[in-house]
Scaffold this motif. Structure first.
Motif, PDB file in Angstrom:
ATOM      1  N   SER A  36      44.054  13.113 -33.128  1.00 42.56           N
ATOM      2  CA  SER A  36      43.291  12.849 -34.334  1.00 42.56           C
ATOM      3  C   SER A  36      41.808  12.899 -34.016  1.00 42.56           C
ATOM      4  CB  SER A  36      43.673  11.481 -34.904  1.00 42.56           C
ATOM      5  OG  SER A  36      43.344  10.458 -33.983  1.00 42.56           O
ATOM      6  N   CYS A  37      40.991  12.906 -35.065  1.00 44.75           N
ATOM      7  CA  CYS A  37      39.553  12.993 -34.901  1.00 44.75           C
ATOM      8  C   CYS A  37      38.983  11.668 -34.400  1.00 44.75           C
ATOM      9  CB  CYS A  37      38.917  13.357 -36.243  1.00 44.75           C
ATOM     10  SG  CYS A  37      37.120  13.479 -36.203  1.00 44.75           S
ATOM     11  N   ALA A  38      37.903  11.749 -33.652  1.00 46.15           N
ATOM     12  CA  ALA A  38      37.157  10.569 -33.226  1.00 46.15           C
ATOM     13  C   ALA A  38      35.692  10.783 -33.554  1.00 46.15           C
ATOM     14  CB  ALA A  38      37.335  10.316 -31.731  1.00 46.15           C
ATOM     15  N   THR A  39      35.039   9.713 -33.987  1.00 48.39           N
ATOM     16  CA  THR A  39      33.620   9.757 -34.314  1.00 48.39           C
ATOM     17  C   THR A  39      32.842   8.978 -33.268  1.00 48.39           C
ATOM     18  OG1 THR A  39      34.045   9.962 -36.696  1.00 48.39           O
ATOM     19  CG2 THR A  39      31.875   9.145 -36.036  1.00 48.39           C
ATOM     20  N   ILE A  40      31.876   9.643 -32.653  1.00 50.84           N
ATOM     21  CA  ILE A  40      31.067   9.032 -31.590  1.00 50.84           C
ATOM     22  C   ILE A  40      29.637   8.918 -32.085  1.00 50.84           C
ATOM     23  CG2 ILE A  40      30.279   9.249 -29.197  1.00 50.84           C
ATOM     24  CD1 ILE A  40      33.104  11.474 -30.159  1.00 50.84           C
ATOM     25  N   ALA A  41      29.115   7.706 -32.148  1.00 47.70           N
ATOM     26  CA  ALA A  41      27.743   7.485 -32.608  1.00 47.70           C
ATOM     27  C   ALA A  41      26.820   7.277 -31.415  1.00 47.70           C
ATOM     28  CB  ALA A  41      27.688   6.274 -33.530  1.00 47.70           C
ATOM     29  N   ILE A  42      25.685   7.960 -31.421  1.00 43.89           N
ATOM     30  CA  ILE A  42      24.645   7.737 -30.419  1.00 43.89           C
ATOM     31  C   ILE A  42      23.555   6.922 -31.116  1.00 43.89           C
ATOM     32  CG2 ILE A  42      23.237   8.799 -28.643  1.00 43.89           C
ATOM     33  CD1 ILE A  42      26.191   9.670 -28.584  1.00 43.89           C
ATOM     34  N   TYR A  43      23.425   5.664 -30.721  1.00 49.04           N
ATOM     35  CA  TYR A  43      22.620   4.735 -31.517  1.00 49.04           C
ATOM     36  C   TYR A  43      21.703   3.897 -30.636  1.00 49.04           C
ATOM     37  CZ  TYR A  43      21.486   0.765 -34.548  1.00 49.04           C
ATOM     38  OH  TYR A  43      20.826  -0.200 -35.253  1.00 49.04           O
ATOM     39  N   SER A  44      20.511   3.642 -31.147  1.00 44.54           N
ATOM     40  CA  SER A  44      19.582   2.720 -30.509  1.00 44.54           C
ATOM     41  C   SER A  44      18.698   2.126 -31.592  1.00 44.54           C
ATOM     42  CB  SER A  44      18.721   3.440 -29.470  1.00 44.54           C
ATOM     43  OG  SER A  44      17.703   2.581 -28.999  1.00 44.54           O
ATOM     44  N   VAL A  45      18.257   0.903 -31.389  1.00 43.46           N
ATOM     45  CA  VAL A  45      17.321   0.305 -32.338  1.00 43.46           C
ATOM     46  C   VAL A  45      15.893   0.728 -32.020  1.00 43.46           C
ATOM     47  CG1 VAL A  45      18.794  -1.674 -32.798  1.00 43.46           C
ATOM     48  CG2 VAL A  45      17.143  -1.800 -30.931  1.00 43.46           C
ATOM     49  N   LYS A  46      15.714   1.476 -30.945  1.00 46.22           N
ATOM     50  CA  LYS A  46      14.387   1.882 -30.486  1.00 46.22           C
ATOM     51  C   LYS A  46      14.336   3.390 -30.332  1.00 46.22           C
ATOM     52  CE  LYS A  46      11.108   0.844 -26.723  1.00 46.22           C
ATOM     53  NZ  LYS A  46      10.821   2.255 -26.388  1.00 46.22           N
ATOM     54  N   GLY A  47      13.235   3.993 -30.727  1.00 50.53           N
ATOM     55  CA  GLY A  47      13.057   5.419 -30.550  1.00 50.53           C
ATOM     56  C   GLY A  47      12.581   5.750 -29.145  1.00 50.53           C
ATOM     57  N   GLY A  48      12.624   7.023 -28.804  1.00 49.03           N
ATOM     58  CA  GLY A  48      12.100   7.475 -27.525  1.00 49.03           C
ATOM     59  C   GLY A  48      12.954   7.151 -26.320  1.00 49.03           C
ATOM     60  N   VAL A  49      14.244   6.898 -26.521  1.00 52.39           N
ATOM     61  CA  VAL A  49      15.118   6.528 -25.404  1.00 52.39           C
ATOM     62  C   VAL A  49      16.044   7.670 -24.988  1.00 52.39           C
ATOM     63  CG1 VAL A  49      15.057   4.093 -26.048  1.00 52.39           C
ATOM     64  CG2 VAL A  49      16.901   5.546 -26.929  1.00 52.39           C
ATOM     65  N   GLY A  50      15.931   8.817 -25.644  1.00 52.92           N
ATOM     66  CA  GLY A  50      16.779   9.949 -25.293  1.00 52.92           C
ATOM     67  C   GLY A  50      17.980  10.111 -26.196  1.00 52.92           C
ATOM     68  N   LYS A  51      17.962   9.468 -27.340  1.00 59.05           N
ATOM     69  CA  LYS A  51      19.113   9.474 -28.242  1.00 59.05           C
ATOM     70  C   LYS A  51      19.507  10.882 -28.691  1.00 59.05           C
ATOM     71  CE  LYS A  51      18.049   8.148 -32.260  1.00 59.05           C
ATOM     72  NZ  LYS A  51      18.099   9.525 -32.823  1.00 59.05           N
ATOM     73  N   THR A  52      18.531  11.652 -29.138  1.00 57.91           N
ATOM     74  CA  THR A  52      18.831  13.005 -29.606  1.00 57.91           C
ATOM     75  C   THR A  52      19.263  13.899 -28.453  1.00 57.91           C
ATOM     76  OG1 THR A  52      17.390  12.856 -31.541  1.00 57.91           O
ATOM     77  CG2 THR A  52      17.813  15.054 -30.671  1.00 57.91           C
ATOM     78  N   THR A  53      18.646  13.724 -27.292  1.00 60.15           N
ATOM     79  CA  THR A  53      19.063  14.486 -26.108  1.00 60.15           C
ATOM     80  C   THR A  53      20.517  14.200 -25.774  1.00 60.15           C
ATOM     81  OG1 THR A  53      16.818  14.479 -25.213  1.00 60.15           O
ATOM     82  CG2 THR A  53      18.615  14.862 -23.659  1.00 60.15           C
ATOM     83  N   PHE A  54      20.912  12.926 -25.830  1.00 66.10           N
ATOM     84  CA  PHE A  54      22.304  12.555 -25.591  1.00 66.10           C
ATOM     85  C   PHE A  54      23.209  13.217 -26.623  1.00 66.10           C
ATOM     86  CE2 PHE A  54      20.834   9.730 -22.520  1.00 66.10           C
ATOM     87  CZ  PHE A  54      21.820   8.926 -21.994  1.00 66.10           C
ATOM     88  N   SER A  55      22.838  13.123 -27.889  1.00 63.48           N
ATOM     89  CA  SER A  55      23.679  13.657 -28.962  1.00 63.48           C
ATOM     90  C   SER A  55      23.917  15.149 -28.792  1.00 63.48           C
ATOM     91  CB  SER A  55      23.024  13.383 -30.321  1.00 63.48           C
ATOM     92  OG  SER A  55      22.818  12.010 -30.537  1.00 63.48           O
ATOM     93  N   ALA A  56      22.831  15.891 -28.593  1.00 64.51           N
ATOM     94  CA  ALA A  56      22.935  17.341 -28.499  1.00 64.51           C
ATOM     95  C   ALA A  56      23.722  17.779 -27.273  1.00 64.51           C
ATOM     96  CB  ALA A  56      21.537  17.962 -28.481  1.00 64.51           C
ATOM     97  N   ASN A  57      23.504  17.106 -26.152  1.00 68.91           N
ATOM     98  CA  ASN A  57      24.167  17.524 -24.913  1.00 68.91           C
ATOM     99  C   ASN A  57      25.617  17.061 -24.839  1.00 68.91           C
ATOM    100  OD1 ASN A  57      22.232  18.998 -22.960  1.00 68.91           O
ATOM    101  ND2 ASN A  57      20.973  17.369 -23.840  1.00 68.91           N
ATOM    102  N   LEU A  58      25.916  15.874 -25.331  1.00 66.90           N
ATOM    103  CA  LEU A  58      27.317  15.432 -25.326  1.00 66.90           C
ATOM    104  C   LEU A  58      28.148  16.239 -26.315  1.00 66.90           C
ATOM    105  CD1 LEU A  58      26.926  11.553 -25.016  1.00 66.90           C
ATOM    106  CD2 LEU A  58      27.649  13.176 -23.251  1.00 66.90           C
TER     107      LEU A  58
END
Length: 261
Positions: free
Chosen positions: A17-39
């Motif tokens: 079945s499908c799984a939803t993975i959230a990349i989340y932080s309360v602070k910007g500039g921690v690499g969140k988008t880099t993690f999302s795109a690469n994972l």
């Protein structure tokens, strides 16, 4: 690199079945988008899962890293109001099995919109519908604490929290845990990951030593080059330590998700 219409070829295999993975932080500039795109790239290319990378951050970083832009400026609102199907906005990347739903500026208004319509599980319902096509959905979340972040928690099967290596890492992680626990009775598993770790720096070593069980992604200039070349690090420099670290992290995540069945 440009994107065309979605290149999806039918529903995922019935074996999982499908799984939803959230990349989340309360602070910007921690690499969140880099993690999302690469994972998301590791998920699609290394594991072969039909993968959707859904950018929920008005900065639109995930789409940019793949050379894709939203097709309009008010489309995100229309998806959440159900005036428009997300299928109409999904774009295919240059890599098989990987599609993106880019963000546009109306994401900024989604929090107020969700509060107004009073649908506490609207995002969860949308991801459930997308699960008819995708095996994995990766959410690049905005660095906020609001109704949208609460909806992310209700939709996610796993929350990954990138953390800068510092003595405050554990404190920042505790803040995220409290936020998540406050929005659902049975919150999803939460995985802290040290981002941009540079073991030449004393504070980074201390953060790593204080949290030895946390995975980490090393600081690397090649990761910064991803935005220049609009490619994930696994495609740009597959033998680099950063690409290998993202691969190991994804493999561990994928094994945990598979254990649910």
């Amino acid at each position: 690199m440009t994107g065309g219409s979605s290149g999806r070829s039918g529903p995922p295999d019935a074996s999982g079945s499908c799984a939803t993975i959230a990349i989340y932080s309360v602070k910007g500039g921690v690499g969140k988008t880099t993690f999302s795109a690469n994972l998301a790239w590791c998920c699609a290319v290394s594991s072969g899962h039909r993968t959707l990378l859904w950018d929920l951050d008005a900065a639109g970083g995930s789409g940019f890293l793949y050379g894709l832009e939203a097709k309009g400026s008010r489309l995100a609102e229309e998806v959440f109001s159900r005036e428009r199907s997300p299928d109409a906005l999904i774009q295919h990347t240059a890599w098989a099995n990987l599609d993106i739903l880019p963000a546009d500026e109306s994401i900024r208004a989604v929090d107020a919109q969700l509060a107004q319509i009073g649908k506490r599980k609207r995002l969860a319902k949308l991801t459930e519908e997308l699960a008819g096509t995708y095996e994995r959905i990766v959410l690049d979340c905005p660095p906020v604490i609001n109704e949208l972040s609460a909806q992310v928690v209700r939709a996610a099967d796993l929350v990954i929290v990138p953390l800068p290596p510092s003595p405050l890492s554990a404190r920042a992680f505790d803040l995220v845990v409290r936020e998540i626990a406050g929005n659902t009775k049975r919150h999803p598993p939460i995985l802290p990951v040290l981002s941009m770790l540079d073991m030449r720096r004393a504070l980074h070593r201390q953060a790593h030593e204080a949290n030895p069980s946390w995975p980490s992604i090393p600081y690397a200039s090649v990761v910064e080059q991803c935005a220049v070349h609009q490619q994930p690090v696994g495609a740009l420099a597959p033998s680099s330590p950063a690409a290998q670290a993202f691969g190991r992290l994804w493999d561990a995540i994928d094994r945990k998700l598979a254990e649910r069945h």
